[in-house]
Design a protein around this motif. Structure first.
Motif, PDB file in Angstrom:
ATOM      1  N   LEU A   1      -8.034   6.444  -1.152  1.00 33.77           N
ATOM      2  CA  LEU A   1      -7.392   6.213   0.150  1.00 33.77           C
ATOM      3  C   LEU A   1      -6.689   7.453   0.708  1.00 33.77           C
ATOM      4  O   LEU A   1      -6.724   7.703   1.901  1.00 33.77           O
ATOM      5  CB  LEU A   1      -6.399   5.047  -0.001  1.00 33.77           C
ATOM      6  N   SER A   2      -6.051   8.220  -0.167  1.00 37.16           N
ATOM      7  CA  SER A   2      -5.299   9.372   0.334  1.00 37.16           C
ATOM      8  C   SER A   2      -5.988  10.704   0.060  1.00 37.16           C
ATOM      9  O   SER A   2      -5.369  11.759   0.191  1.00 37.16           O
ATOM     10  CB  SER A   2      -3.896   9.360  -0.278  1.00 37.16           C
TER      11      SER A   2
ATOM     12  N   LEU B   1       0.830  -1.204   0.000  1.00 39.12           N
ATOM     13  CA  LEU B   1       0.000   0.000   0.000  1.00 39.12           C
ATOM     14  C   LEU B   1       0.867   1.257   0.000  1.00 39.12           C
ATOM     15  O   LEU B   1       1.949   1.265   0.589  1.00 39.12           O
ATOM     16  CB  LEU B   1      -0.910  -0.026   1.228  1.00 39.12           C
ATOM     17  N   PRO B   2       0.373   2.330  -0.633  1.00 39.67           N
ATOM     18  CA  PRO B   2       1.154   3.564  -0.678  1.00 39.67           C
ATOM     19  C   PRO B   2       0.990   4.362   0.615  1.00 39.67           C
ATOM     20  O   PRO B   2       0.644   5.536   0.603  1.00 39.67           O
ATOM     21  CB  PRO B   2       0.532   4.313  -1.865  1.00 39.67           C
ATOM     22  N   LEU B   3       1.231   3.702   1.752  1.00 37.01           N
ATOM     23  CA  LEU B   3       0.990   4.337   3.046  1.00 37.01           C
ATOM     24  C   LEU B   3       2.177   4.122   3.969  1.00 37.01           C
ATOM     25  O   LEU B   3       2.737   3.022   4.025  1.00 37.01           O
ATOM     26  CB  LEU B   3      -0.226   3.701   3.736  1.00 37.01           C
ATOM     27  N   SER B   4       2.520   5.168   4.730  1.00 35.87           N
ATOM     28  CA  SER B   4       3.522   4.991   5.774  1.00 35.87           C
ATOM     29  C   SER B   4       2.785   4.443   7.001  1.00 35.87           C
ATOM     30  O   SER B   4       1.548   4.428   7.033  1.00 35.87           O
ATOM     31  CB  SER B   4       4.155   6.337   6.116  1.00 35.87           C
ATOM     32  N   ALA B   5       3.562   4.036   8.013  1.00 40.27           N
ATOM     33  CA  ALA B   5       2.934   3.496   9.225  1.00 40.27           C
ATOM     34  C   ALA B   5       1.949   4.505   9.813  1.00 40.27           C
ATOM     35  O   ALA B   5       0.850   4.144  10.244  1.00 40.27           O
ATOM     36  CB  ALA B   5       4.016   3.144  10.234  1.00 40.27           C
ATOM     37  N   LEU B   6       2.321   5.798   9.809  1.00 39.94           N
ATOM     38  CA  LEU B   6       1.444   6.825  10.385  1.00 39.94           C
ATOM     39  C   LEU B   6       0.182   7.034   9.569  1.00 39.94           C
ATOM     40  O   LEU B   6      -0.855   7.426  10.093  1.00 39.94           O
ATOM     41  CB  LEU B   6       2.194   8.158  10.496  1.00 39.94           C
ATOM     42  N   GLU B   7       0.277   6.782   8.272  1.00 40.90           N
ATOM     43  CA  GLU B   7      -0.895   6.986   7.400  1.00 40.90           C
ATOM     44  C   GLU B   7      -1.828   5.780   7.380  1.00 40.90           C
ATOM     45  O   GLU B   7      -2.902   5.832   6.784  1.00 40.90           O
ATOM     46  CB  GLU B   7      -0.440   7.280   5.969  1.00 40.90           C
TER      47      GLU B   7
ATOM     48  N   ALA C   1      10.615  -2.981   5.220  1.00 36.45           N
ATOM     49  CA  ALA C   1      11.868  -2.369   5.666  1.00 36.45           C
ATOM     50  C   ALA C   1      11.875  -0.869   5.366  1.00 36.45           C
ATOM     51  O   ALA C   1      12.539  -0.088   6.050  1.00 36.45           O
ATOM     52  CB  ALA C   1      13.038  -3.060   4.973  1.00 36.45           C
ATOM     53  N   ASP C   2      11.113  -0.436   4.350  1.00 29.36           N
ATOM     54  CA  ASP C   2      11.055   0.984   3.983  1.00 29.36           C
ATOM     55  C   ASP C   2      10.078   1.778   4.848  1.00 29.36           C
ATOM     56  O   ASP C   2       9.843   2.961   4.597  1.00 29.36           O
ATOM     57  CB  ASP C   2      10.678   1.122   2.494  1.00 29.36           C
ATOM     58  N   GLY C   3       9.480   1.115   5.858  1.00 27.88           N
ATOM     59  CA  GLY C   3       8.547   1.815   6.746  1.00 27.88           C
ATOM     60  C   GLY C   3       7.146   1.936   6.177  1.00 27.88           C
ATOM     61  O   GLY C   3       6.269   2.540   6.799  1.00 27.88           O
ATOM     62  N   ARG C   4       6.920   1.374   5.013  1.00 34.16           N
ATOM     63  CA  ARG C   4       5.574   1.439   4.421  1.00 34.16           C
ATOM     64  C   ARG C   4       4.769   0.206   4.832  1.00 34.16           C
ATOM     65  O   ARG C   4       5.329  -0.793   5.276  1.00 34.16           O
ATOM     66  CB  ARG C   4       5.661   1.498   2.896  1.00 34.16           C
ATOM     67  N   VAL C   5       3.457   0.287   4.609  1.00 38.18           N
ATOM     68  CA  VAL C   5       2.598  -0.846   4.936  1.00 38.18           C
ATOM     69  C   VAL C   5       2.767  -1.898   3.837  1.00 38.18           C
ATOM     70  O   VAL C   5       2.327  -1.715   2.706  1.00 38.18           O
ATOM     71  CB  VAL C   5       1.121  -0.399   5.039  1.00 38.18           C
ATOM     72  N   ALA C   6       3.442  -2.995   4.184  1.00 40.08           N
ATOM     73  CA  ALA C   6       3.697  -4.051   3.194  1.00 40.08           C
ATOM     74  C   ALA C   6       2.447  -4.905   2.998  1.00 40.08           C
ATOM     75  O   ALA C   6       2.172  -5.371   1.897  1.00 40.08           O
ATOM     76  CB  ALA C   6       4.859  -4.921   3.648  1.00 40.08           C
ATOM     77  N   ALA C   7       1.724  -5.099   4.078  1.00 42.43           N
ATOM     78  CA  ALA C   7       0.471  -5.862   3.977  1.00 42.43           C
ATOM     79  C   ALA C   7      -0.475  -5.421   5.074  1.00 42.43           C
ATOM     80  O   ALA C   7      -0.046  -5.045   6.173  1.00 42.43           O
ATOM     81  CB  ALA C   7       0.753  -7.354   4.106  1.00 42.43           C
ATOM     82  N   SER C   8      -1.756  -5.450   4.747  1.00 40.74           N
ATOM     83  CA  SER C   8      -2.765  -5.107   5.738  1.00 40.74           C
ATOM     84  C   SER C   8      -3.843  -6.178   5.718  1.00 40.74           C
ATOM     85  O   SER C   8      -4.289  -6.599   4.649  1.00 40.74           O
ATOM     86  CB  SER C   8      -3.374  -3.740   5.401  1.00 40.74           C
TER      87      SER C   8
ATOM     88  N   ASP D   1      -3.705  13.469  10.503  1.00 36.93           N
ATOM     89  CA  ASP D   1      -3.006  12.247  10.924  1.00 36.93           C
ATOM     90  C   ASP D   1      -3.945  11.264  11.633  1.00 36.93           C
ATOM     91  O   ASP D   1      -3.493  10.267  12.182  1.00 36.93           O
ATOM     92  CB  ASP D   1      -1.819  12.588  11.828  1.00 36.93           C
ATOM     93  N   GLY D   2      -5.238  11.572  11.647  1.00 37.46           N
ATOM     94  CA  GLY D   2      -6.208  10.631  12.195  1.00 37.46           C
ATOM     95  C   GLY D   2      -6.569  10.863  13.647  1.00 37.46           C
ATOM     96  O   GLY D   2      -7.454  10.202  14.176  1.00 37.46           O
ATOM     97  N   ARG D   3      -5.893  11.820  14.318  1.00 36.64           N
ATOM     98  CA  ARG D   3      -6.233  12.034  15.726  1.00 36.64           C
ATOM     99  C   ARG D   3      -7.626  12.671  15.857  1.00 36.64           C
ATOM    100  O   ARG D   3      -8.018  13.512  15.047  1.00 36.64           O
ATOM    101  CB  ARG D   3      -5.182  12.923  16.402  1.00 36.64           C
TER     102      ARG D   3
END
Ligand code: BTN
Length: 239
Positions: A174-175, A62-68, A117-124, A215-217
């Motif tokens: 999504l974004s 997914l084109p998302l970082s952990a925070l996203e 490893a790149d900090g992105r969501v590899a799988a959800s 950021d979802g807060r």
């Protein structure tokens, strides 16, 4: 998306996580009977066999970082509200992702992500429990189902495909800001004065939910005019 129906499994999320390496993105595992369904905060998700939807959607790269990653909760919540709208049932989202109708919970979700490893969501693994035909909730006074809302019965397989079509249509957004706006507009208790428990300070106070940050807060304005921002598990709703 490709749906696999399982007769019985401990938890569709657990099964999806076990089989993650071999499952292509877009796979959906659905169970007629889930014997050890997992909920938020380590709770068990109870459901009558063959009466409700319990399923997990696997998405990869997914084109998302952990925070996203919280955007997945928003997307799935909006998809659930849209699905229920299409059935003539007006639902609201209790932040971050419980779905309520007239003060009773109709759906919950448990999203489990793995990061690359790149900090992105590899799988959800997006696990959703949606009450469809169950009419009695002996241990859960505050639960409801689609059938209790409309008086009708629904075929599970077709209902799942309808939901998935809505979910898939929303996925490219999504974004987008618009998705966020739609999510915020359906927040339970938005704009209404109510009591909250700040789990960071232990304080109980009265405030009004205004919306969510990028950021979802969750943003709650208290009576003194101060905006309080919360991440998951930092605030609870008081009755
Ligand atoms: C909650 O509100 O506590 C979240 C409930 C999530 C339940 C669903 S049912 C399908 C998927 N598999 C699980 O074990 N849990 C989720």
């Amino acid at each position: 998306m490709i749906t696999h129906w399982l007769d019985s499994i401990d938890s569709t999320n657990s099964e999806a996580l076990r089989r993650l390496p071999e499952l292509p993105s877009g796979t959906v595992l659905a169970a007629y009977d889930q014997t050890a369904g997992r909920g938020q905060r380590g709770n068990t998700w109870f459901t009558e066999p063959g009466r409700n939807l319990t399923f997990s959607i696997v998405l990869k790269d997914l084109p998302l970082s952990a925070l996203e990653a919280i955007r997945l909760n928003f997307l799935a919540s909006v998809a659930l509200v849209d699905f229920l709208d299409a059935k003539g049932v007006k639902a609201h989202i209790k932040w971050p992702n419980d779905i309520y109708v007239s003060g009773k919970k109709i759906s919950g979700m448990l999203i489990e992500n793995t990061l690359g490893a790149d900090g992105r969501v590899a799988a959800s693994v997006i696990g959703i429990g949606l009450n469809i035909n169950q009419r009695e909730f002996p241990q859960l006074a505050m639960a409801t189902s689609l059938s209790l809302c409309t008086g009708l019965e629904y075929p599970l397989e077709a209902s799942l495909e309808e939901f998935l079509a809505i979910f898939e249509d929303l996925l490219p957004q999504l974004s987008d800001e618009e998705l966020m706006g739609r999510y915020a507009s359906r927040l339970f208790r938005r704009g209404v004065s109510a009591r909250y428990h700040d789990l960071l300070s232990g304080e109980e106070y009265e405030g009004v939910i205004e919306g969510v940050e990028a950021d979802g807060r969750l943003r709650i304005r208290d009576l003194s005019g101060r905006a309080r921002l919360y991440r998951f598990k930092e605030v609870s709703y008081l009755l």
